[in-house]
Write a protein that holds these residues in place. Sequence first.
Motif, PDB file in Angstrom:
ATOM      1  N   GLU A 124       0.955  -1.348  -0.057  1.00 44.52           N
ATOM      2  CA  GLU A 124       0.129   0.123  -0.109  1.00 44.52           C
ATOM      3  C   GLU A 124       0.850   1.264  -0.050  1.00 44.52           C
ATOM      4  N   GLU A 125       2.003   1.127   0.860  1.00 47.45           N
ATOM      5  CA  GLU A 125       2.848   2.268   0.957  1.00 47.45           C
ATOM      6  C   GLU A 125       3.489   2.547  -0.517  1.00 47.45           C
ATOM      7  N   ARG A 126       3.827   1.554  -1.328  1.00 50.83           N
ATOM      8  CA  ARG A 126       4.562   1.551  -2.598  1.00 50.83           C
ATOM      9  C   ARG A 126       3.709   2.064  -3.384  1.00 50.83           C
ATOM     10  N   CYS A 127       2.234   1.698  -3.345  1.00 54.05           N
ATOM     11  CA  CYS A 127       1.205   2.137  -4.274  1.00 54.05           C
ATOM     12  C   CYS A 127       1.021   3.668  -4.147  1.00 54.05           C
ATOM     13  N   LYS A 128       0.979   4.015  -3.032  1.00 50.36           N
ATOM     14  CA  LYS A 128       0.917   5.712  -2.578  1.00 50.36           C
ATOM     15  C   LYS A 128       2.004   6.325  -3.354  1.00 50.36           C
ATOM     16  N   LEU A 129       3.260   5.834  -2.832  1.00 49.58           N
ATOM     17  CA  LEU A 129       4.437   6.268  -3.538  1.00 49.58           C
ATOM     18  C   LEU A 129       4.432   6.686  -5.178  1.00 49.58           C
ATOM     19  N   LEU A 130       3.817   5.440  -5.603  1.00 55.62           N
ATOM     20  CA  LEU A 130       3.866   5.601  -7.218  1.00 55.62           C
ATOM     21  C   LEU A 130       2.639   6.602  -7.521  1.00 55.62           C
ATOM     22  N   GLU A 131       1.614   6.551  -6.857  1.00 52.77           N
ATOM     23  CA  GLU A 131       0.520   7.551  -7.060  1.00 52.77           C
ATOM     24  C   GLU A 131       1.116   8.887  -7.073  1.00 52.77           C
ATOM     25  N   ASN A 132       1.776   9.198  -6.049  1.00 50.20           N
ATOM     26  CA  ASN A 132       2.339  10.669  -6.043  1.00 50.20           C
ATOM     27  C   ASN A 132       3.382  11.134  -7.012  1.00 50.20           C
ATOM     28  N   SER A 133       4.089   9.856  -7.154  1.00 48.26           N
ATOM     29  CA  SER A 133       5.030  10.013  -8.320  1.00 48.26           C
ATOM     30  C   SER A 133       4.695  10.326  -9.735  1.00 48.26           C
ATOM     31  N   LEU A 134       3.343   9.488  -9.797  1.00 45.43           N
ATOM     32  CA  LEU A 134       2.431   9.753 -11.244  1.00 45.43           C
ATOM     33  C   LEU A 134       1.862  11.328 -11.188  1.00 45.43           C
ATOM     34  N   LYS A 135       1.591  11.816 -10.096  1.00 44.91           N
ATOM     35  CA  LYS A 135       0.735  12.797  -9.933  1.00 44.91           C
ATOM     36  C   LYS A 135       2.040  14.158 -10.099  1.00 44.91           C
ATOM     37  N   GLU A 136       3.069  13.966  -9.669  1.00 49.03           N
ATOM     38  CA  GLU A 136       4.047  14.829  -9.766  1.00 49.03           C
ATOM     39  C   GLU A 136       4.659  15.011 -11.226  1.00 49.03           C
ATOM     40  N   THR A 137       4.571  13.522 -11.935  1.00 51.36           N
ATOM     41  CA  THR A 137       4.961  13.645 -13.372  1.00 51.36           C
ATOM     42  C   THR A 137       4.082  14.093 -14.146  1.00 51.36           C
ATOM     43  N   ARG A 138       2.706  14.150 -13.912  1.00 43.46           N
ATOM     44  CA  ARG A 138       1.837  14.917 -14.665  1.00 43.46           C
ATOM     45  C   ARG A 138       1.772  16.210 -14.605  1.00 43.46           C
ATOM     46  N   ASP A 139       1.905  16.941 -13.328  1.00 45.11           N
ATOM     47  CA  ASP A 139       2.121  18.308 -13.120  1.00 45.11           C
ATOM     48  C   ASP A 139       3.395  18.789 -13.853  1.00 45.11           C
ATOM     49  N   LEU A 140       4.422  17.858 -13.620  1.00 44.96           N
ATOM     50  CA  LEU A 140       5.824  18.373 -14.251  1.00 44.96           C
ATOM     51  C   LEU A 140       5.758  18.309 -15.821  1.00 44.96           C
ATOM     52  N   LEU A 141       4.764  17.376 -16.186  1.00 44.92           N
ATOM     53  CA  LEU A 141       4.823  17.428 -17.771  1.00 44.92           C
ATOM     54  C   LEU A 141       4.020  18.588 -18.249  1.00 44.92           C
ATOM     55  N   ARG A 142       3.056  18.996 -17.547  1.00 41.92           N
ATOM     56  CA  ARG A 142       2.413  20.356 -17.691  1.00 41.92           C
ATOM     57  C   ARG A 142       3.157  21.309 -17.650  1.00 41.92           C
ATOM     58  N   THR A 143       4.082  21.551 -16.793  1.00 40.20           N
ATOM     59  CA  THR A 143       4.961  22.776 -16.619  1.00 40.20           C
ATOM     60  C   THR A 143       6.051  22.702 -17.539  1.00 40.20           C
ATOM     61  N   ARG A 144       6.457  21.551 -18.068  1.00 39.74           N
ATOM     62  CA  ARG A 144       7.576  21.267 -19.255  1.00 39.74           C
ATOM     63  C   ARG A 144       7.059  21.944 -20.704  1.00 39.74           C
ATOM     64  N   GLU A 145       5.449  21.323 -20.707  1.00 39.72           N
ATOM     65  CA  GLU A 145       5.042  21.746 -21.876  1.00 39.72           C
ATOM     66  C   GLU A 145       4.931  23.347 -21.976  1.00 39.72           C
ATOM     67  N   ALA A 257      11.695  16.951 -20.119  1.00 36.79           N
ATOM     68  CA  ALA A 257      10.967  15.964 -19.848  1.00 36.79           C
ATOM     69  C   ALA A 257      11.434  14.518 -20.022  1.00 36.79           C
ATOM     70  N   GLN A 258      12.293  14.324 -20.805  1.00 39.48           N
ATOM     71  CA  GLN A 258      12.959  12.919 -21.270  1.00 39.48           C
ATOM     72  C   GLN A 258      14.177  12.797 -20.166  1.00 39.48           C
ATOM     73  N   VAL A 259      14.752  13.883 -19.523  1.00 35.55           N
ATOM     74  CA  VAL A 259      15.764  13.715 -18.936  1.00 35.55           C
ATOM     75  C   VAL A 259      15.422  13.407 -17.618  1.00 35.55           C
ATOM     76  N   ILE A 260      14.147  14.364 -17.247  1.00 33.03           N
ATOM     77  CA  ILE A 260      13.517  13.907 -15.835  1.00 33.03           C
ATOM     78  C   ILE A 260      13.094  12.471 -15.622  1.00 33.03           C
ATOM     79  N   GLN A 261      12.562  11.975 -16.956  1.00 33.03           N
ATOM     80  CA  GLN A 261      12.011  10.483 -17.069  1.00 33.03           C
ATOM     81  C   GLN A 261      13.140   9.572 -16.825  1.00 33.03           C
ATOM     82  N   ALA A 262      14.468  10.041 -17.202  1.00 34.88           N
ATOM     83  CA  ALA A 262      15.645   9.089 -17.511  1.00 34.88           C
ATOM     84  C   ALA A 262      15.928   9.048 -15.804  1.00 34.88           C
TER      85      ALA A 262
END
Length: 526
Positions: A124-145, A257-262
């Motif tokens: 459950e903790e890992r799932c929450k961490l992954l959800e937070n990472s996904l949310k941050e990645t989406r926000d970051l992608l919007r910022t990068r756009e 965005a690609q460097v962040i993903q790496a």
Amino acid sequence: MPVTNLHLKDLYETTVEFFTLRTSAFSFPSFNSNDSSSDSDHEHIPLTPRDLSPVPDPVDRLQTECANLRVKLHAAQRAHCHSACSCRSFGASAAASTLYTMRREYDAAKSELQRSQVELARWEERCKLLENSLKETRDLLRTREVEIDTLKKERDRLMVDRHSRERPPSALDRRRSQDIARHRSNSTQSLLSQYVRHSADWSDPRDVETASQGSGSQRRASSDIVADNVSTVSEEERAQAKSMEIFLTKTDLWSGAQVIQAVQDLNSEILQFSASAVELCTFAKQHLPQAKVSQTQNEVSSRLGPTLTRMLSTRDHSQDPMLVQMALQGCISYCISRALSSFCIGYQSKSNITLTQIYGCMFQSEPQPTSSRWRALAHKHIHELHPELDDYATNEMTETIFRWSLDIFFICGSTNPQSNASSRERISKSACRLAQITKEEIMSTNFEVVAADSGRTYDAQEMMDAFQDYGVSKGAVLCTTELGLRCSTRRASAEHTSSSEENVERRLLLRPKVILESAIDMIDQR
């Protein structure tokens, strides 16, 4: 008839016996004890039913049979009681054995349930961490756009400026050159007119005509000089624009965005390696040489800090090894961040220090395209001079990760430390590839992989608490479990100073994830 006589005889004998036994008057002479006749007299007396043998007393016989039956009944009762006691003892022992077996099964089921609950909480903790990472990645992608749109507009503006520089001299430049030529011609004419006036009284008309012809030739010469100056200025501007064209038209092979993903992929590989290594190990208290333990603790303390090292060496990790997993992540993250901070991974230490200092001075004083181009060329040619440098850097980092992981397992009391060699090698190759991307394939900015130092005060603007969803973030930093990313860009400025920090724009694209001292209390409450 004989058969009838036989039955009558039996009846007669039975009746005689009955009355003989029941009546004292019926007694045969032969059975009388007072009879004193001799044996010879009896020999001549014929045998009659009276002479039958005496019959035992039926009462005695019944009493004897009753006694025998009582003995047999008593023996049977004793045998039954013995068997019942045996059955009761056997049943009690069987019941005790069954109860013990059920208790063992209950304890095993309870232990399995506890392990399942711990595993469920971990997932459950890992799932929450992954959800937070996904949310941050989406926000970051919007910022990068948004940033990409801004960069596109900036690129269009630069292209317009470049085309304007390559155009022929404008009407304003021609007007300025004509004014200069007119001013010079006017000054020349005024000088000639003064000369003519002063020499009019002393010269004849032919001298005046000669002077006027000379003034005309002078005006033509001055106009030719102005035209030459204008053409020289325009050629210099075109040459400067052409020299900068390689930097203005240079596009990065990797986007932000690609460097962040790496970097995020590298963090995921570190997490998977740490989790699998901890699951393969068992932990127990061991009596080890104190000198070796102290030396290992000092080495781990230099990487993770004294606070986390003390927790690892004093706590019992047999039930919940989560702290060991986070220490492994912090150790590997520290190793990679230290390697990526050098100018070239695997190169000589002294040369690396010198090259890093040179690039730092150049980044502060030169334009961004110049310093980036020098960095890319230097990094590229170092690898061309040393083709074996990539393999050496990968093997060296893999060996370092292995040794540092063994040190952590040793102070935690692991009895059988194990880890996947392919995972370690994959992490090393990903780190070396990330170094090549940031050093050679990006010109518009300078990317840096960052990690928070152990013992540093927590700052929510520069780092992220891994347990921020479970409580209040407080305390100092214990270690960095996930790497961050920062970019630094030198803005163009009209005033060129030797070391101007104001012209450098720094942005934190990905905050490093850290473990604070408050996380230990949350782990204990699980």
